[in-house]
Design an enzyme around this catalytic site. Structure first.
Site, PDB file in Angstrom:
ATOM      1  N   GLN A 219       7.428  15.765   5.589  1.00 36.71           N
ATOM      2  CA  GLN A 219       8.058  14.449   5.613  1.00 36.71           C
ATOM      3  C   GLN A 219       9.338  14.427   4.781  1.00 36.71           C
ATOM      4  O   GLN A 219      10.041  13.425   4.783  1.00 36.71           O
ATOM      5  CB  GLN A 219       7.095  13.390   5.079  1.00 36.71           C
ATOM      6  CG  GLN A 219       5.857  13.188   5.927  1.00 36.71           C
ATOM      7  CD  GLN A 219       4.838  12.262   5.267  1.00 36.71           C
ATOM      8  OE1 GLN A 219       3.689  12.638   5.095  1.00 36.71           O
ATOM      9  NE2 GLN A 219       5.243  11.070   4.891  1.00 36.71           N
ATOM     10  N   ARG A 332       2.848   1.045  -7.538  1.00 37.31           N
ATOM     11  CA  ARG A 332       2.706   0.223  -6.323  1.00 37.31           C
ATOM     12  C   ARG A 332       1.331  -0.450  -6.276  1.00 37.31           C
ATOM     13  O   ARG A 332       1.213  -1.564  -5.769  1.00 37.31           O
ATOM     14  CB  ARG A 332       2.937   1.066  -5.067  1.00 37.31           C
ATOM     15  CG  ARG A 332       3.072   0.228  -3.800  1.00 37.31           C
ATOM     16  CD  ARG A 332       3.528   1.059  -2.626  1.00 37.31           C
ATOM     17  NE  ARG A 332       4.951   1.287  -2.585  1.00 37.31           N
ATOM     18  CZ  ARG A 332       5.816   0.533  -1.910  1.00 37.31           C
ATOM     19  NH1 ARG A 332       5.386  -0.530  -1.238  1.00 37.31           N
ATOM     20  NH2 ARG A 332       7.097   0.830  -1.901  1.00 37.31           N
ATOM     21  N   GLU A 733       2.886   1.191   7.113  1.00 35.22           N
ATOM     22  CA  GLU A 733       1.825   1.107   6.115  1.00 35.22           C
ATOM     23  C   GLU A 733       1.090  -0.233   6.056  1.00 35.22           C
ATOM     24  O   GLU A 733      -0.136  -0.252   5.894  1.00 35.22           O
ATOM     25  CB  GLU A 733       2.399   1.420   4.732  1.00 35.22           C
ATOM     26  CG  GLU A 733       2.865   2.843   4.580  1.00 35.22           C
ATOM     27  CD  GLU A 733       3.585   3.058   3.262  1.00 35.22           C
ATOM     28  OE1 GLU A 733       3.040   3.782   2.409  1.00 35.22           O
ATOM     29  OE2 GLU A 733       4.688   2.501   3.079  1.00 35.22           O
TER      30      GLU A 733
END
Length: 796
Positions: A219, A332, A733
């Site tokens: 990625q 997060r 997500e």
């Protein structure tokens, strides 16, 4: 003069162009590789023809979680038939550290090992079988040390990979002291294996001057390039990394895919031969990180009506033996501990727990799911405490006008959450179904049903500010065909398709004219990872910028060559309008080329408005929020804990969708993956730190049989209020956290055993065994039994 549509007027200001939207009433293109995937024509790295002299890699791994290496004898390994090369840490020509951000992640262990499965040496052989068999012949002696294996232990011992971070707002202590009601508890949330269909793999081929070309399933090609250069001790420009597609990534190939490229490159340069390093599934599950386990403890004060007045959260992430990406993951999680709910007084502390296990890494949601699940657990317990439907507690505490500031100080400007929840409440028939389920549960002692409507508010942007940038390169060829390169990677999510649509729309040409090429570090340098749901936001906007630059040149050429005004030029449906004259797009492009107009441009985009002051623990880490809600209904067998998800209704906010078919597919897939994390995908380790769920035989991902019988997905029809690309929103997500509705519905069914007078603890994942024990706890409570504290811990 033909009147031109407003969205065909050339604007050099990309924000104005981005403010337009796609017309999704038109037929949309399918995923650019859909037919190739179905027919098997799509080429993955392991499908590439092998070179005649190609070598294959396997690694020798630690059998201890924490130990000194006393001695190592590799003579039998070197002598095994087919073995060409064996390397240890001292054979690496450059740096041995391949950490993505900080330090500590070693390509090969040196004098110490820090988890079971850590690579100690590597073998290159003429076949994978020979390499795999040779590594088993190593003789390694260890001196073991005490190992820390659980985040609770890391907290007790104050062993962290990074410093603790805390976010506060309001007067937490005073609000807690005066709150009429309080709850105090904890929740252990297990991690998740990525289980991408294509495992970790890289192929490296040597070039001149000690350079190397790496074909990676990654990625983050730019990071692979940088780290390969580090371990080889060469300039970054001598390394080229190419990624055409991945068979899934989910975050597991953001940082840890680089290790394979580095190992293959070192052996390729040493032996001047192509080298393939493909991890078999079992090695992959042992040697690569997972979604972080989290141990969350919480105390919440609330009113008699259920309004949250004060919240104190301690969130301990199981980071593993090094930092990897854990700083951002835990951050997060903290940023999403509010989820959809206003917390007037809050203290949220995030601990980066060090354990002697493989370093955990990014996973779809990047810590956010752990915060959202904590928030939803709190709501469920408050609802049980005050005797109300959990949906009413959610709506009471939801962000709305007058209650719009997060604990970290960002305003929730786009107050759509309550509207979205109420729309889904109505369209799903939530109230009628709730009444029917209550009636059913009262007369059904052996089967219980559960229902839950849960929202998600997910911040979109990398929380590391510098990563919020994208680059692209666009060419128009003289036949009117268009080639696009950008820094994003395709892992099945449809990024290439969306970028092609964006470029086609910007030029006003047919989608079929646009080809998106492999992601290569020599085309777009220094690109950010395709992660944080920002792939289209960043790379799509960069491609739009490049296309706009070329289109402005074409407009200026048309004005000069044909003597027309700016507003008399437009391109629509492959036709170029030049006042009263028209030309086909290929004809016009050929004419522009003959008149020496540049038909190529780079593009660049950086996300505006964002910035988080870590010292003050305040700021704006996200450009905008993606929102959604799901209603899940379950039916549970009280004798066994076995259950079925019978219906799911989803309403999700993707802004003005660029491709609604792809977006709906992403929502469905993310939901099922989230449901798998919370129900069947149980990671387990033994008392020595060895992972015991290390293959498809003992790790259960969802199958088609687990998809809800009724699965209704609808897009929330509202354009993004921020200037994103064509007013769209990220989709990768956020929908994963809609799977939390299934866990809450199971918790609701368990609570029905006590007529909702008690909210029994429910493990994550909620396996049938966990559901059975939760129901037993509710049954005992209802019967007036006092729960034994030791048993409660086991249930938790």
């Amino acid at each position: 003069m033909r009147k031109l549509p407003n969205d065909l007027t050339i604007q050099k200001d990309n924000a104005k162009v981005a403010g337009q939207t796609f017309n999704n009433k038109l037929k949309q293109p399918i995923h650019e590789s859909a037919k190739k995937h179905v027919t098997g024509e799509a080429i993955y790295i392991d499908d590439m023809p092998e070179w005649p002299n190609e070598l294959h890699v396997a690694t020798g791994k630690s059998t201890e979680a924490h130990a000194d290496i006393v001695s190592i004898n590799l003579e039998k390994v070197r002598a095994y038939p087919g073995v060409i090369d064996v390397i240890v840490q001292s054979d690496i020509p450059g740096e041995v550290d391949v950490s993505p951000v900080l330090s500590g992640d070693l390509l090969l262990a040196g004098d110490f090992v820090h988890y079971i499965g850590q690579p100690i040496f590597a073998v290159a052989a003429t076949s994978f079988r020979a390499a795999k068999q040779a590594v088993e012949l190593a003789e390694i002696e260890y001196k073991t040390r005490e190992a820390t294996l659980h985040p609770k232990e890391s907290l007790a011992r104050q062993e962290f990979v990074l410093p603790t971070h805390t976010i506060t707002c309001g007067d937490v202590s005073a609000a807690m002291a005066s709150a009429p009601r309080k709850i105090k508890s904890d929740l252990y949330i297990k991690g998740q294996e990525h289980f991408y269909l294509e495992g970790q793999i890289s192929v490296a081929t040597p070039t001149e001057d000690n350079g190397v070309v790496v074909y990676a399933s990654s990625q983050h090609p730019a990071e692979v390039q940088k780290l390969v250069a580090k371990v080889l001790g060469v300039p970054v420009g001598q390394v080229l990394v190419e990624v055409r597609r991945m068979g899934g990534g989910f975050g597991g190939k953001e940082s840890q895919a680089a290790v394979l490229g580095c190992m293959a490159a070192v052996l390729a340069i040493r032996n001047r031969r192509p080298v393939k390093y493909r991890m078999p599934r079992q090695d992959d599950m042992v040697q690569t990180g997972k979604r972080h386990d989290f141990w969350n403890s919480y105390e919440v004060g609330f009113s008699e009506e259920g309004e949250i007045l004060s919240a104190e959260y301690d969130m301990v992430g199981k980071c593993g033996c090094t930092a990897d990406l854990s700083d951002g993951v835990v951050d997060r999680a903290m940023f999403h501990a509010d989820n959809a709910y206003f917390l007037p007084n809050a203290r949220i502390s995030g601990y980066r727990g060090k354990t002697h296990t493989v370093s955990n890494t990014a996973f779809r949601g990047f810590g956010g799911p752990k915060g959202v699940l904590l928030a939803e657990t709190v709501v469920e317990e408050i609802a049980c405490s005050v005797g109300k439907d959990a949906l009413d507690i959610r709506k009471l505490n939801c962000y709305q006008d007058g209650k719009s500031k997060t604990p970290y100080g960002q305003e929730v400007d786009e107050n759509v959450l309550l509207t979205l929840m109420e729309e889904l409440e109505e369209s799903s028939g939530y109230r009628a179904r709730r009444s029917a389920i209550q009636a059913f549960n009262k007369q059904s002692p052996f089967v219980k049903k559960g229902l839950a409507l849960t929202p998600v508010k997910f911040g979109i942007s990398f929380t590391s500010k510098h990563l919020n940038q994208g680059g692209a390169l666009v060419h128009i060829y003289t036949d009117g065909s268009v080639h696009v390169s950008h820094g994003g990677t395709e892992m099945g999510q449809g990024l290439y398709t969306k970028v092609a649509q964006i470029v086609a729309k910007t030029f006003g040409i047919d989608y079929q004219r646009v080809n998106v090429g492999s992601t290569r570090t020599d085309k777009v340098p220094n690109a950010s990872p395709t992660a944080a749901s920002a792939g289209t936001d960043l790379n799509g906007m960069a491609a739009l910028d490049a296309a706009q630059t070329i289109k402005v040149r074409l407009q200026e050429f048309a004005m000069e060559h044909f003597g027309i005004a700016a507003e008399e030029f437009a391109i629509e449906d492959d036709t170029v309008f030049l006042a009263k004259e028209t030309m086909s797009f290929p004809e016009f492009v050929k004419l522009a080329y003959m008149n020496r107009v540049s038909l190529s441009s780079t593009g660049f985009y950086k996300t505006p408005k964002i910035g988080y002051d870590r010292k003050a623990a305040k700021g704006r880490p996200f450009l905008y929020y993606a929102n959604g809600a799901a209603v899940a209904e379950v039916v549970v067998d009280t004798f066994t804990g076995e259950y079925k998800v019978t219906q799911v209704d989803i309403l999700h906010d993707v802004g003005a969708s660029i491709n609604s078919d792809i977006d709906i597919g992403q929502i469905e897939g993310a939901f099922v993956q989230g449901m798998g994390w919370l129900t069947s995908e149980e990671l387990s380790w033994d008392e020595k730190g060895r992972i015991t769920t290390n293959s498809p035989a003992n790790y259960k991902i969802p199958t088609s049989a687990d998809v809800p019988e009724k699965f209704n997905v609808k897009l929330f029809d509202r354009a993004n209020s921020e200037e994103s690309v064509y007013r769209s929103k990220a989709v990768g997500e956020p929908p994963l956290m809609l799977g939390i509705s299934v866990w809450c519905a199971l918790k609701d069914a368990c609570a029905a055993m006590s007529d909702h007078t008690f909210s029994p603890p429910l493990s994550v994942p909620a396996t049938p065994e966990a559901v059975f024990y939760s129901m037993q706890a509710a049954k005992e409570f209802s019967a007036g039994a006092v729960l034994n504290s030791e048993k409660s811990v086991k249930i938790l």
